[in-house]
Every structure is written in structure tokens, then in C-alpha cells.
Motif scaffolding. Sequence first.
Motif, PDB file in Angstrom:
ATOM      1  N   THR A   1       9.377  15.904  -6.223  1.00 11.78           N
ATOM      2  CA  THR A   1       9.250  17.315  -5.604  1.00 11.78           C
ATOM      3  C   THR A   1       8.412  17.138  -4.219  1.00 11.78           C
ATOM      4  OG1 THR A   1       9.590  18.519  -7.688  1.00 11.78           O
ATOM      5  CG2 THR A   1       8.647  19.438  -5.825  1.00 11.78           C
ATOM      6  N   ASP A   2       7.384  16.339  -4.544  1.00 18.54           N
ATOM      7  CA  ASP A   2       6.449  16.243  -3.219  1.00 18.54           C
ATOM      8  C   ASP A   2       7.121  15.340  -2.305  1.00 18.54           C
ATOM      9  OD1 ASP A   2       4.099  17.773  -4.631  1.00 18.54           O
ATOM     10  OD2 ASP A   2       3.355  15.893  -5.489  1.00 18.54           O
ATOM     11  N   ILE A   3       7.926  14.259  -2.649  1.00 19.47           N
ATOM     12  CA  ILE A   3       8.619  13.450  -1.757  1.00 19.47           C
ATOM     13  C   ILE A   3       9.482  14.033  -0.884  1.00 19.47           C
ATOM     14  CG2 ILE A   3       9.991  11.256  -1.598  1.00 19.47           C
ATOM     15  CD1 ILE A   3       8.532  10.224  -3.771  1.00 19.47           C
ATOM     16  N   LEU A   4      10.343  15.011  -1.627  1.00 19.28           N
ATOM     17  CA  LEU A   4      11.186  15.667  -0.902  1.00 19.28           C
ATOM     18  C   LEU A   4      10.898  16.837  -0.080  1.00 19.28           C
ATOM     19  CD1 LEU A   4      13.985  15.512  -3.982  1.00 19.28           C
ATOM     20  CD2 LEU A   4      14.105  14.147  -1.745  1.00 19.28           C
ATOM     21  N   PHE A   5      10.015  17.629  -0.459  1.00 21.71           N
ATOM     22  CA  PHE A   5       9.650  18.863   0.032  1.00 21.71           C
ATOM     23  C   PHE A   5       8.033  18.922   0.804  1.00 21.71           C
ATOM     24  CE2 PHE A   5      12.491  19.583  -3.601  1.00 21.71           C
ATOM     25  CZ  PHE A   5      13.584  20.188  -2.758  1.00 21.71           C
ATOM     26  N   HIS A   6       7.231  17.847   0.544  1.00 18.07           N
ATOM     27  CA  HIS A   6       6.110  18.052   0.888  1.00 18.07           C
ATOM     28  C   HIS A   6       5.358  16.896   1.440  1.00 18.07           C
ATOM     29  CE1 HIS A   6       5.651  21.913  -1.196  1.00 18.07           C
ATOM     30  NE2 HIS A   6       6.223  21.296  -2.224  1.00 18.07           N
ATOM     31  N   TYR A   7       6.359  15.871   1.706  1.00 18.48           N
ATOM     32  CA  TYR A   7       5.872  14.443   2.138  1.00 18.48           C
ATOM     33  C   TYR A   7       5.503  14.397   3.731  1.00 18.48           C
ATOM     34  CZ  TYR A   7       5.863   9.532   3.805  1.00 18.48           C
ATOM     35  OH  TYR A   7       5.504   8.379   4.118  1.00 18.48           O
ATOM     36  N   SER A   8       4.325  13.952   4.401  1.00 21.52           N
ATOM     37  CA  SER A   8       4.196  14.178   5.582  1.00 21.52           C
ATOM     38  C   SER A   8       3.542  12.722   6.263  1.00 21.52           C
ATOM     39  CB  SER A   8       3.200  15.198   5.936  1.00 21.52           C
ATOM     40  OG  SER A   8       1.948  14.931   5.157  1.00 21.52           O
ATOM     41  N   GLY A   9       4.110  11.727   5.665  1.00 24.44           N
ATOM     42  CA  GLY A   9       3.445  10.272   5.714  1.00 24.44           C
ATOM     43  C   GLY A   9       4.253   9.709   7.330  1.00 24.44           C
TER      44      GLY A   9
ATOM     45  N   ILE B   1      14.335   8.747   4.315  1.00 25.63           N
ATOM     46  CA  ILE B   1      14.152   9.136   2.872  1.00 25.63           C
ATOM     47  C   ILE B   1      14.872   7.896   1.876  1.00 25.63           C
ATOM     48  CG2 ILE B   1      16.489  10.204   3.004  1.00 25.63           C
ATOM     49  CD1 ILE B   1      13.448  11.421   0.992  1.00 25.63           C
ATOM     50  N   GLY B   2      15.628   7.246   2.335  1.00 21.48           N
ATOM     51  CA  GLY B   2      16.169   6.363   1.790  1.00 21.48           C
ATOM     52  C   GLY B   2      15.241   5.115   1.123  1.00 21.48           C
ATOM     53  N   TYR B   3      14.624   4.786   2.188  1.00 21.21           N
ATOM     54  CA  TYR B   3      13.380   3.754   1.933  1.00 21.21           C
ATOM     55  C   TYR B   3      12.326   4.488   1.009  1.00 21.21           C
ATOM     56  CZ  TYR B   3       9.591   0.201   2.551  1.00 21.21           C
ATOM     57  OH  TYR B   3       8.593  -0.407   2.305  1.00 21.21           O
ATOM     58  N   ILE B   4      11.906   5.505   1.122  1.00 23.02           N
ATOM     59  CA  ILE B   4      10.889   6.311   0.548  1.00 23.02           C
ATOM     60  C   ILE B   4      11.394   6.732  -0.876  1.00 23.02           C
ATOM     61  CG2 ILE B   4       9.677   8.373   0.247  1.00 23.02           C
ATOM     62  CD1 ILE B   4       9.833   9.046   3.351  1.00 23.02           C
ATOM     63  N   LEU B   5      12.530   6.803  -1.359  1.00 22.38           N
ATOM     64  CA  LEU B   5      13.263   7.115  -2.777  1.00 22.38           C
ATOM     65  C   LEU B   5      13.057   5.566  -3.261  1.00 22.38           C
ATOM     66  CD1 LEU B   5      15.827   9.940  -2.305  1.00 22.38           C
ATOM     67  CD2 LEU B   5      13.435  10.185  -3.040  1.00 22.38           C
ATOM     68  N   LEU B   6      13.726   4.575  -2.405  1.00 22.26           N
ATOM     69  CA  LEU B   6      13.810   3.390  -3.228  1.00 22.26           C
ATOM     70  C   LEU B   6      12.403   2.905  -3.738  1.00 22.26           C
ATOM     71  CD1 LEU B   6      15.738   0.934  -3.762  1.00 22.26           C
ATOM     72  CD2 LEU B   6      15.044   0.011  -1.685  1.00 22.26           C
TER      73      LEU B   6
ATOM     74  N   VAL C   1       0.946  -1.227  -0.098  1.00 21.49           N
ATOM     75  CA  VAL C   1       0.051  -0.072   0.031  1.00 21.49           C
ATOM     76  C   VAL C   1       0.884   1.274   0.106  1.00 21.49           C
ATOM     77  CG1 VAL C   1      -1.703   1.397   1.262  1.00 21.49           C
ATOM     78  CG2 VAL C   1      -1.885  -1.220   1.086  1.00 21.49           C
ATOM     79  N   PHE C   2       1.920   1.240   0.650  1.00 22.70           N
ATOM     80  CA  PHE C   2       2.893   2.373   0.763  1.00 22.70           C
ATOM     81  C   PHE C   2       3.492   2.544  -0.349  1.00 22.70           C
ATOM     82  CE2 PHE C   2       6.971   4.260   1.701  1.00 22.70           C
ATOM     83  CZ  PHE C   2       6.775   5.207   2.236  1.00 22.70           C
ATOM     84  N   PHE C   3       4.135   1.440  -1.138  1.00 21.85           N
ATOM     85  CA  PHE C   3       4.628   1.428  -2.297  1.00 21.85           C
ATOM     86  C   PHE C   3       3.742   2.217  -3.318  1.00 21.85           C
ATOM     87  CE2 PHE C   3       5.553  -0.436  -6.402  1.00 21.85           C
ATOM     88  CZ  PHE C   3       6.881  -0.147  -6.828  1.00 21.85           C
ATOM     89  N   ASN C   4       2.483   1.901  -3.574  1.00 17.99           N
ATOM     90  CA  ASN C   4       1.505   2.256  -4.454  1.00 17.99           C
ATOM     91  C   ASN C   4       1.098   3.910  -4.236  1.00 17.99           C
ATOM     92  OD1 ASN C   4       1.328   0.030  -5.596  1.00 17.99           O
ATOM     93  ND2 ASN C   4      -0.434  -0.448  -4.529  1.00 17.99           N
ATOM     94  N   GLU C   5       1.119   4.140  -2.849  1.00 12.44           N
ATOM     95  CA  GLU C   5       1.153   5.621  -2.447  1.00 12.44           C
ATOM     96  C   GLU C   5       2.247   6.433  -3.038  1.00 12.44           C
ATOM     97  OE1 GLU C   5       0.403   5.727   1.603  1.00 12.44           O
ATOM     98  OE2 GLU C   5      -1.667   4.934   1.525  1.00 12.44           O
ATOM     99  N   ILE C   6       3.565   6.080  -2.893  1.00 14.54           N
ATOM    100  CA  ILE C   6       4.696   6.925  -2.996  1.00 14.54           C
ATOM    101  C   ILE C   6       4.915   6.950  -4.583  1.00 14.54           C
ATOM    102  CG2 ILE C   6       7.154   6.740  -2.891  1.00 14.54           C
ATOM    103  CD1 ILE C   6       5.702   7.632  -0.380  1.00 14.54           C
ATOM    104  N   GLY C   7       4.292   5.702  -5.385  1.00 14.35           N
ATOM    105  CA  GLY C   7       4.363   5.752  -6.674  1.00 14.35           C
ATOM    106  C   GLY C   7       3.781   6.810  -7.445  1.00 14.35           C
ATOM    107  N   GLU C   8       2.490   7.264  -6.905  1.00 14.21           N
ATOM    108  CA  GLU C   8       1.737   8.086  -7.370  1.00 14.21           C
ATOM    109  C   GLU C   8       2.087   9.847  -6.949  1.00 14.21           C
ATOM    110  OE1 GLU C   8      -1.991   7.485  -5.711  1.00 14.21           O
ATOM    111  OE2 GLU C   8      -2.257   5.468  -6.783  1.00 14.21           O
ATOM    112  N   MET C   9       3.180   9.767  -6.367  1.00 14.16           N
ATOM    113  CA  MET C   9       3.697  11.095  -5.903  1.00 14.16           C
ATOM    114  C   MET C   9       4.908  11.550  -6.745  1.00 14.16           C
ATOM    115  SD  MET C   9       3.550  10.756  -1.804  1.00 14.16           S
ATOM    116  CE  MET C   9       4.272  12.569  -1.603  1.00 14.16           C
ATOM    117  N   SER C  10       5.073  12.885  -7.117  1.00 14.47           N
ATOM    118  CA  SER C  10       6.341  13.195  -7.668  1.00 14.47           C
ATOM    119  C   SER C  10       7.655  13.429  -6.861  1.00 14.47           C
ATOM    120  CB  SER C  10       6.036  14.717  -8.310  1.00 14.47           C
ATOM    121  OG  SER C  10       6.002  15.525  -7.421  1.00 14.47           O
TER     122      SER C  10
END
Length: 337
Positions: A70-78, A83-88, A59-68
Motif C-alpha cells: 500500500t505504501d509503495i503504490l500510494f505513498h512512495y516518494s523515493g 514501479i516495475g523495478y520497485i515491485l520486483l 540499500v534500496f532493496f532493504n528499504e523497499i522490503g520494509e514497506m507495505s
Amino acid sequence: MQIIFIILLFITIFEITSYTSLPYKKYKKSIFIAIVILLICIAGWREIGRDNDSGMYQVFFNEIGEMSYTDILFHYSGRIKEIGYILLNKIFSNLGFRAFLIFCAVISLSIKSYILYRFTKFPFISIFVYFVLFYYLRELSQIRDAIATSFILLCLMMYIKKKYFYSFLFFLLGISFHTLTIMCIGIIVFWELYKAKKWLCYLFLSLIVILKIYMPNLEYLSEFPLPAQLTVYITEDAFKNFKTGYFLPLFSLLLLVIFYIIKIKLKKDFLYFISLLTFISYLYALNNMVLIRIPNILFFGNIIAIGSTKYMTSSFHWIILIILLIYWIRISFIYII
């Protein structure tokens, strides 16, 4: 899992009885690589949702896949902050969750297996111990922990070898997957204290044991520095949930006694220190689902020691093998493995 257990059991028995034979020396590396590949395949191609956490990770994988990015680096609040796991997750979003699982299994198991093969004379009994005690928990359930644990091991190994740049690099990689990597700092501080003032280290660890006896919930004093996403896991039924009961702390105590009896001079050795720290950590975090991960990681030092002739004799290998066999049979009757 039962088939893999039987395969590893017979290979381990062959190793203990024939480690000086020509066939063992000739095929040792090839068989070990084959076993590691098999374990990677099981972890990478496992059924999603059969273990405790893979459904949540998907579920987390699918949610991150839909984000850009930019959103991951500057607007992510999950909930997950590393960050390493999120970017992977984002990098593999176009390849699919299965490719992501396979990659995680390759990284996690390759590092651990390399360490076992590189630093033990009996790598098969070491990987057998890891399979029985931690394979399901680490490789099939806690993906982030599994990768972070591998980097923690590399961080500590490089520090002991005085390769401080690489130790720091692996520390950064580990903490980018799980904040639990911060335990490396504590281990290193304790190790330096142990080398300089061993009596002070023993005094502190003894104090922990005494306080734990009179303050059963002592480990909850460690809650305040934990990230919010970790504190939600804290429960008094942690060991029951991990399906280990009191086996791991008792087993770690047995190994500590064995190491002390066989080679008393090894009290100044890093692995002996880790063995001591493992047992005390189990006492401290016995009923805490978050903190119990620390001795579970430290136990890897015991696994290395089990596979080393520096610590183990053939007779003790047999004792350990029999104990693990009984333990596996016990949990096989209770849980579906």
C-alpha cells in the motif's frame, strides 16, 4: 574476468575458423548455453559493493522490503520512480538480495543471448563483443538499465516484425524498469522517417553533427525532459567514468564504414540505420553520462550485425577480434577487471 575473456576469445577463434565443421555445428548450442549460464552466475553471485552500484541497490532493496504494498503504490516518494523495478524488489524481499540479483541476471542475459543466438550466424563473436564492451557496465553495475535494455531490444524487434501488440507490451515492461525506454519512440519515429524520406533523415543527422561541432555542449539541451534522478549523473567526465574513452564512437564509426563497404544495398536495412544512429548519438552525447546510455543501447544493433554473414566477412571478423583484444589488454593494465 580475465579467465572468462580467454575462454570466450578461444571459442570465438574456433567459431571463425571452424563454423562450417561438424563439431562446431554439433556442440554450438550446448556451448553457447553453457557460456550464458556462466555469465549469469558471475553477475548473480558477484561480490556486493565491488562494482559501482550494487551497494546502492542493496540499500534500496532493504528499504523497499520494509514497506507495505500500500505504501509503495500510494505513498512512495523515493528517488527511483519506476514501479516495475520497485515491485520486483518488494517481491524478492523475503528471498534476499542475492536471489534478486540472480533473477535480474537471468532475465537480462537470457533475453540478450536469445536475440544474439536467434539472429546471428556467429553468436560467439557477438557475445564476445558484448562481454568486452558492455558486460561489466550493464550486468555488473546498472541493474535497471540491463533489464530495461533487454525489453527495449524486444520492443524494437517486435516492431520491425510488425507485431505491434508485443512491441507495446515490451515497451511497457521496459519503461516500468527505466524511463530511458522512452527512446524506443524516438527510434521508431526516425526509422519511419528514414524509410519514407531518407534524405530528410540524413539532413537532420548532418545538422546534429554540424551543431555539435560548433556547440560542444549541445547535448545539455536534452536535460529538461530528464527525470530529476537522472540529471544528477550528468558530468563532463562521463566517458572517462565509463572507462571507454573515445573507443566506442570510433569503433561504431569503423563498423558503419565496414557495413557500407561490404553491402551498400543494406542502406535500407534496419541494422544499418541503427548503426548510423549509434554513431550520431555518440557524437551528440559524448560527454553526458545519462544520454550516453542511448548509443550504448543502440550499439547492440552493431553487435547483431557483427555476428551476421549478411554484414560481415571472415576477414573483418578477424579485424574486429584483434581490435577488441588490444582494447581489453589496454584497459586491463589501467583498471582491475
